[in-house]
Design a protein around this motif. Structure first.
Motif, short mmCIF file in Angstrom:
data_model
loop_
_atom_site.label_atom_id
_atom_site.label_comp_id
_atom_site.label_asym_id
_atom_site.label_seq_id
_atom_site.Cartn_x
_atom_site.Cartn_y
_atom_site.Cartn_z
N HIS A 25 0.86 -1.18 0.00
CA HIS A 25 0.00 0.00 0.00
C HIS A 25 0.89 1.23 0.00
CE1 HIS A 25 0.95 0.92 4.23
NE2 HIS A 25 0.91 -0.40 4.41
N PRO A 26 0.42 2.36 -0.51
CA PRO A 26 1.23 3.57 -0.51
C PRO A 26 1.51 4.02 0.92
CG PRO A 26 -0.65 3.79 -1.98
CD PRO A 26 -0.88 2.56 -1.17
N PRO A 27 2.73 4.46 1.21
CA PRO A 27 3.03 4.92 2.57
C PRO A 27 2.29 6.21 2.90
CG PRO A 27 4.86 5.36 1.09
CD PRO A 27 3.89 4.53 0.32
N GLY A 28 1.88 6.34 4.15
CA GLY A 28 1.27 7.56 4.62
C GLY A 28 2.34 8.55 5.07
N PRO A 29 1.94 9.70 5.60
CA PRO A 29 2.90 10.69 6.08
C PRO A 29 3.83 10.09 7.14
CG PRO A 29 0.70 11.64 5.97
CD PRO A 29 0.55 10.17 5.75
N ASP A 30 5.12 10.29 6.97
CA ASP A 30 6.14 9.83 7.92
C ASP A 30 6.15 8.31 8.09
OD1 ASP A 30 7.02 12.46 8.49
OD2 ASP A 30 5.35 12.72 9.88
N GLU A 31 5.58 7.58 7.15
CA GLU A 31 5.57 6.12 7.24
C GLU A 31 6.63 5.53 6.32
OE1 GLU A 31 2.58 2.27 6.49
OE2 GLU A 31 1.97 4.30 5.92
N LYS A 32 7.30 4.50 6.79
CA LYS A 32 8.25 3.76 5.97
C LYS A 32 7.64 2.39 5.63
CE LYS A 32 12.54 5.81 7.74
NZ LYS A 32 13.85 5.54 8.38
N VAL A 33 7.75 2.03 4.36
CA VAL A 33 7.23 0.75 3.89
C VAL A 33 8.35 0.01 3.18
CG1 VAL A 33 5.54 -0.38 2.37
CG2 VAL A 33 4.90 1.69 3.62
N THR A 34 8.50 -1.27 3.48
CA THR A 34 9.51 -2.09 2.81
C THR A 34 8.98 -2.56 1.47
OG1 THR A 34 10.40 -2.87 4.92
CG2 THR A 34 10.92 -4.17 2.97
N ALA A 35 9.74 -2.29 0.42
CA ALA A 35 9.32 -2.65 -0.93
C ALA A 35 9.38 -4.16 -1.13
CB ALA A 35 10.20 -1.96 -1.96
N GLN A 36 8.39 -4.68 -1.82
CA GLN A 36 8.40 -6.09 -2.21
C GLN A 36 9.34 -6.34 -3.38
OE1 GLN A 36 4.21 -6.03 -2.98
NE2 GLN A 36 3.70 -7.18 -1.13
#
Length: 302
Positions: A25-36
């Motif tokens: 899912h797209p990251p929100g403000p100040d959120e980090k997401v690990t790419a698949q």
């Protein structure tokens, strides 16, 4: 990938380095997401169309401007792998880079990128353009590198080469390119200035473009029907609707560009505007059903 013995298509426009990150899912403000997954590839409307055209068996030649930098070198390498002949009309200060986030659950994407604005690329001389266009069965333009695009369109028109113009969001250059176009392929929101507020803005835009001499104007709408207006139906041209079969989309990145590349390839092989649209729909459907900017090319049935 098909043989390059097919008809020559010349593509003039933008080349970028695309950095695509696939996330749930797209990251929100100040959120980090690990790419698949993360993928680097050459991008840009004309570039992606040229890659598609080549994968369909055509001989693709891309005319663009790149910098002598790391991003430009990655673009060059990807085009070599894809079998697209690169013709650099100039060297720019920097190669444009697009940062793309693809949400794998919904198949949607968001893009932050730079384009060719601010890079004043002078047009090459007519003799040079004639050599690049020699033997071409179609010319596709995305409107970037304005002076070069207009010069190529004018020379192709003089040589009797079909000219396909990819009209995304309306830019002033399209007013110069439209009278030289054989086929204009528009996004759903593209509007000629002065037609935006009309109740039938799409029809008004199409009729305005057809008066310039184009044979056809088509308008895509994602998964919706494609509308087609033909010069032969003027002056009261009404849209023909061409249905788009439902497809489970997992990645819509570059789907429109794939449509344009397939459209150009069909025109180069002598198909009608309707036939070219149907081929564009087929190829775009394959594109959105496969994740990744290049993996889907192997699924094309030639």
């Amino acid at each position: 990938m098909g043989s390059a013995a097919g008809p020559l298509g010349v593509f003039v426009g933008l080349a970028t380095l695309d950095v695509a990150q696939y996330v749930p899912h797209p990251p929100g403000p100040d959120e980090k997401v690990t790419a698949q997954a993360s993928v680097l590839s050459a991008g840009g409307p004309a570039t992606n169309a040229a890659v598609t055209y080549r994968a369909l068996g055509g001989n693709a030649r891309l005319v663009t401007a790149l910098a002598r930098d790391g991003a430009g070198d990655l673009v060059r390498a990807d085009l070599r792998r894809g079998g697209v002949a690169l013709v650099e009309v100039a060297n720019t200060r920097t190669t444009p880079v697009s940062a793309i986030t693809v949400a794998t659950v919904a198949g949607t994407r968001s893009v932050v990128g730079s384009d060719a604005r601010g890079e004043d690329v002078p047009p090459p001389d007519s003799a040079w353009i004639t050599r690049v266009l020699d033997g071409a069965a179609v010319l596709l333009l995305d409107g970037h590198h304005r002076a070069t695009a207009v010069a190529f369109a004018r020379r192709a028109w003089e040589m009797g080469i079909p000219v396909v113009v990819d009209v995304g969001r309306w830019k002033p250059v399209f007013a110069e390119l439209a009278p030289l176009a054989t086929h204009l392929v528009c996004s759903a929101g593209a509007r000629v200035p002065g037609t935006q507020d009309q109740a039938f803005g799409a029809d008004a835009t199409a009729r305005e473009l057809l008066t310039g001499g184009a044979r056809s104007v088509s308008m895509t709408a994602g998964a919706g029907n494609v509308r087609l207006w033909l010069a032969e139906d003027m002056p009261d041209a009404a849209a023909h609707l061409i249905s788009v079969p439902p497809v489970e989309a997992v990645d819509t990145l570059g789907a429109g560009d794939a449509f344009h590349g397939a459209f150009a390839h069909a025109i180069a092989r002598g198909q009608s505007a309707r036939g070219a649209i149907e081929e564009g729909i087929r190829v775009a459907g394959i594109r959105v059903a496969t994740r990744g900017p290049r993996a889907w090319l192997g699924d094309l049935s030639l």
